[in-house]
Motif scaffolding. Structure first.
Motif: not given
Length: 289
Positions: A11, A20, A23-24, A28, A41, A54, A62, A78
């Motif tokens: 990514v 991210l 989304q996760v 991050m 996710t 990740v 990433y 995505w």
């Protein structure tokens, strides 16, 4: 079904971290070149769609290390968001990922990244004797099958598991895979509500079977099906029995309720960790005696 294998989804973009973060399930802001994280996710109902490690090899990039069957599906999930963030998704083809048997060093953190040389590095996976290897020449290393980690009650989530389980049903909070302070991501409200209201009635457990089975029973003769889902079943070399990774009601496991699979009584196995524990990253890996 073919054996599981790991892949890497890259990514990349100036706003990759922002993308991210929304989304996760992991934060991050904690992911760097020396610190990876476990995450997932979810869909709007809080059911897991993918699970991964990740890591950031450099600013604005990433790598999501996950079971290879998930890469195409995650890219599709995505696709509709990418124009808003100018982010690209690309399967990594030069570097490869695998699992190796290796003890973590003393005082290591969960998902700490240690460089081996210019062509390989390791990611600690917590208190278990296995680590993720990233390498340009992964075939030169003594890799172990992903299924071997099921002995640690660790699941490498695959495409067949998508949309079926809350993260806590897979014990992701016990491995530091859920951050309850980071803010919103898809499915976050459902996941947080289930955690704080004690609504998670199922967890990931280990069972021993005399033979492979996909259907478990409370009573074989009456064909009374148990509310248990078998996610993996691997033969063990020590006693020739099969180790099953199952999502089961906690009340059955805690009571050691007799369960049958393949016509034989199955055994509830001791778990290597507390299924209801919650690890908040960053956290040091506890030392074992």
């Amino acid at each position: 079904m073919s054996a599981k294998q790991l892949g890497i989804l890259r990514v990349q973009g100036e706003k990759a971290a922002t993308f991210l973060q929304g989304q996760v399930s992991c934060d991050m802001r904690q992911v760097t070149s020396t610190q990876a994280a476990l995450g997932c996710t979810c869909d709007l109902k809080g059911r897991v769609l993918s699970q991964f490690i990740v890591w950031s090899p450099e600013a604005g990039m990433y790598w999501l290390i996950l079971e290879a069957s998930l890469i195409a599906e995650l890219m599709q999930d995505w696709q509709k968001y990418l124009p808003f963030y100018a982010v690209t998704l690309t399967p990594e083809t030069h570097w490869q990922a695998g699992i190796v048997r290796a003890e973590f060093p003393n005082n290591a953190h969960y998902y700490e990244v240690t460089t081996q040389n210019s062509q390989s590095l390791m990611i600690n996976l917590g208190p278990q004797p296995y680590q993720v290897l990233l390498s340009l020449e992964v075939s030169q290393h003594n890799l172990v099958p992903l299924e071997i980690q099921e002995t640690q009650a660790w699941l490498w989530f695959t495409s067949e598991h998508r949309g079926r389980f809350l993260p806590q049903m897979l014990n992701l909070q016990a491995w530091g895979g859920l951050n309850f302070k980071k803010g919103c991501y898809t499915g976050q409200e459902v996941v947080a509500r289930a955690q704080h209201r004690g609504q998670v009635k199922k967890r990931l457990y280990l069972m021993a079977l005399a033979e492979p089975a996909q259907q478990m029973y409370l009573d074989v003769e009456a064909q009374q099906v148990a509310n248990i889902e078998v996610l993996g079943c691997t033969q063990q070399t020590t006693d020739q029995k099969y180790l099953a990774l199952v999502v089961a009601p906690s009340k059955l496991a805690q009571a050691q309720t007799p369960i049958y699979g393949g016509g034989h009584e199955a055994s509830w196995l001791p778990m290597p960790y507390d299924v209801e524990q919650r690890i908040d990253l960053p956290a040091k890996i506890p030392l074992t005696a």
